[in-house]
Write a protein that holds these residues in place. Structure first.
Motif, PDB file in Angstrom:
ATOM      1  N   TYR B  87       0.820  -1.218   0.000  1.00 14.65           N
ATOM      2  CA  TYR B  87       0.000   0.000   0.000  1.00 14.65           C
ATOM      3  C   TYR B  87       0.853   1.267   0.000  1.00 14.65           C
ATOM      4  O   TYR B  87       0.811   2.049   0.940  1.00 14.65           O
ATOM      5  N   LEU B  91      -4.193   8.023  -0.829  1.00 13.20           N
ATOM      6  CA  LEU B  91      -5.642   7.915  -0.920  1.00 13.20           C
ATOM      7  C   LEU B  91      -6.152   9.061  -1.795  1.00 13.20           C
ATOM      8  O   LEU B  91      -5.642  10.178  -1.724  1.00 13.20           O
ATOM      9  N   THR B  97     -10.912   4.401  -0.952  1.00 12.05           N
ATOM     10  CA  THR B  97     -11.192   4.341   0.482  1.00 12.05           C
ATOM     11  C   THR B  97     -11.293   2.891   0.946  1.00 12.05           C
ATOM     12  O   THR B  97     -10.810   2.547   2.037  1.00 12.05           O
ATOM     13  N   GLY B 100      -7.936   1.620   1.369  1.00 14.18           N
ATOM     14  CA  GLY B 100      -7.376   2.245   2.571  1.00 14.18           C
ATOM     15  C   GLY B 100      -7.831   1.531   3.837  1.00 14.18           C
ATOM     16  O   GLY B 100      -7.052   1.352   4.778  1.00 14.18           O
ATOM     17  N   VAL B 135      -3.434   9.354   7.516  1.00 18.21           N
ATOM     18  CA  VAL B 135      -3.724   8.920   6.156  1.00 18.21           C
ATOM     19  C   VAL B 135      -2.977   9.801   5.159  1.00 18.21           C
ATOM     20  O   VAL B 135      -3.044  11.027   5.215  1.00 18.21           O
ATOM     21  N   GLN B 144     -10.867  10.140   5.708  1.00 16.57           N
ATOM     22  CA  GLN B 144      -9.948   9.526   6.667  1.00 16.57           C
ATOM     23  C   GLN B 144     -10.676   8.647   7.682  1.00 16.57           C
ATOM     24  O   GLN B 144     -10.168   7.567   8.024  1.00 16.57           O
ATOM     25  N   VAL B 147     -11.358   5.241   6.271  1.00 14.96           N
ATOM     26  CA  VAL B 147     -10.116   4.472   6.130  1.00 14.96           C
ATOM     27  C   VAL B 147      -9.700   3.879   7.479  1.00 14.96           C
ATOM     28  O   VAL B 147      -9.459   2.671   7.597  1.00 14.96           O
ATOM     29  N   ALA B 180       0.458   4.403   2.591  1.00 15.99           N
ATOM     30  CA  ALA B 180      -0.869   5.033   2.549  1.00 15.99           C
ATOM     31  C   ALA B 180      -1.412   5.356   3.939  1.00 15.99           C
ATOM     32  O   ALA B 180      -2.185   6.301   4.102  1.00 15.99           O
ATOM     33  N   VAL B 181      -1.032   4.555   4.931  1.00 19.29           N
ATOM     34  CA  VAL B 181      -1.576   4.708   6.283  1.00 19.29           C
ATOM     35  C   VAL B 181      -0.486   4.441   7.311  1.00 19.29           C
ATOM     36  O   VAL B 181       0.304   3.499   7.154  1.00 19.29           O
TER      37      VAL B 181
END
Lengths: 190, 190, 190
Positions: B87, B91, B97, B100, B135, B144, B147, B180-181
């Motif tokens: 990932y 986003l 999403t 995410g 995020v 967010q 996610v 991504a996160v």
């Protein structure tokens, strides 16, 4: 940009969620049963001509605040007024720093509503420990401290020296629902 | 964008580092010596068809988690699977999403692996206190909360009410390795 | 971009404020009266050829650090040298990662000055618990960990194993005064 006043049910639900920036379900603290007699701190809030909004209801797998020992961790909250999302847009584009200050003040009022629901009585606050002030701005916006002063000034107006806190006031890439300001708190209670 | 599956040594090392988003070297908690008999929480994890990944090894002057009294502060972690970064992207651009959400779930699994290494037994968790969900999105991405629900939902699936936490779910300008996160945690233990 | 060296009064005040990234007024800790005899930690700082800058003075309704039980929450600090703001600009544009490393090291020195003012003696530090390293970068900048290593490495140089901390090192949309790095800390004391 003015305040958002859409009355659709979905928006209202989003508003309640965003009052937490993301986060619901505060449990009743041990003094919650005391009922209506406002404590010293709530009288200070009333003395400023302000009213605590209703605490957000539970909507997901997180809560508005968690008490761990003497510390309360309050979820990120957003600017909600009368159950509606307000101040949606970026500092340095849709909003001026002065408007951001007002948004931050409103966010803090929402934080305090959740805090009260979690601990039952705001007079239990021994010290506001730490505030993280998150500002949704353009990449060139640099007046985050002046924006977050809206929250910090309100805390000291209400709590006096007990309201003086450590803080960071910083610029985010973006925020949920495009809200302009989100704030999370750590509070020490007795 | 799909998961990254490069096998170069450097990437694997980056993966181990990013499993912490930045942070290694959890010490063995006091129950670590208990050995293989999985506790209640780990059985719940297995019941979901999930396996804790290996806890990241020490790579720099920070660690995966620090215990201070009854609180554990867990470093920011990223989405690592099989020792590889996954990932990577933003986003609202490379990821939807829904993707995410999956990334956030994976990140939380990495957090729990580190937490276990730090405290020895996940049954010691008294309450998940606070989650900061970061995020990596475009400046206009505003989902967010949806996610980070991937992490929040997993916590409640595993821990039940003890997994309900305060949280902020917010948009960063960027994240390490373009993950991504990234999520960091505060947990109360007994 | 080089360091900012404007001598206007306003800049100096901004510098003192930004030394906190936003946050002043540390109270004197219980050991503050001990006076000039440097402790072990301060001798380690001197051994690195470094000097603690003066702790920032109070300028608003927040403070440089708050002690809650055994935890100290240190406000977000910025890169201030000789009372002046330095390192103003974004990583990936005005600054290289190597310059960011130096900025992060300088920020940490400012954090430690505030910490000392708050607790009186850095020898009271039992453990550096958690660091949030916030990097002002372009949306494509991804070397936040390498930047924040400047702070993490300094902590371990000074405190040894007690300096090993949990951390997140992440990219912000923007920072106050356009500083390149801001760091906040949680420290456990005895």
């Amino acid at each position: 940009m003015a305040r958002v006043r859409r009355t659709a049910r979905k928006e209202a639900a989003a508003g309640r969620a965003a009052a937490r920036g993301a986060g619901p379900a505060p449990r009743r603290g041990r003094n919650a049963a005391r009922g209506g007699s406002a404590g010293q701190v709530e009288r200070a809030i009333a003395g400023l001509g302000l009213t605590l909004p209703p605490a957000p209801a539970a909507v997901a797998n997180y809560v508005g605040a968690v008490v761990a020992g003497n510390l309360v961790f309050v979820s990120g909250h957003g600017p909600v007024k009368d159950g509606q999302l307000t101040y949606r847009g970026k500092l340095g584009r849709e909003f001026t720093t002065a408007q951001g200050y007002e948004a931050a003040r409103l966010v803090m009022l929402n934080c305090l509503a959740t805090l009260k629901a979690a601990i039952g009585d705001l007079d239990r606050v021994r010290r506001v420990v730490k505030l993280l002030g998150m500002v949704n701005g353009t990449p060139e916006f640099t007046e985050q401290p002046q924006v977050i002063n809206g929250a910090s000034d309100l805390l000291v107006s209400i709590f006096g020296d007990r309201g003086r806190h450590a803080r960071s006031a910083v610029g985010m890439g973006s925020l949920p629902f495009n809200i302009a300001v989100e704030i999370e708190l750590v509070v020490e209670i007795r």
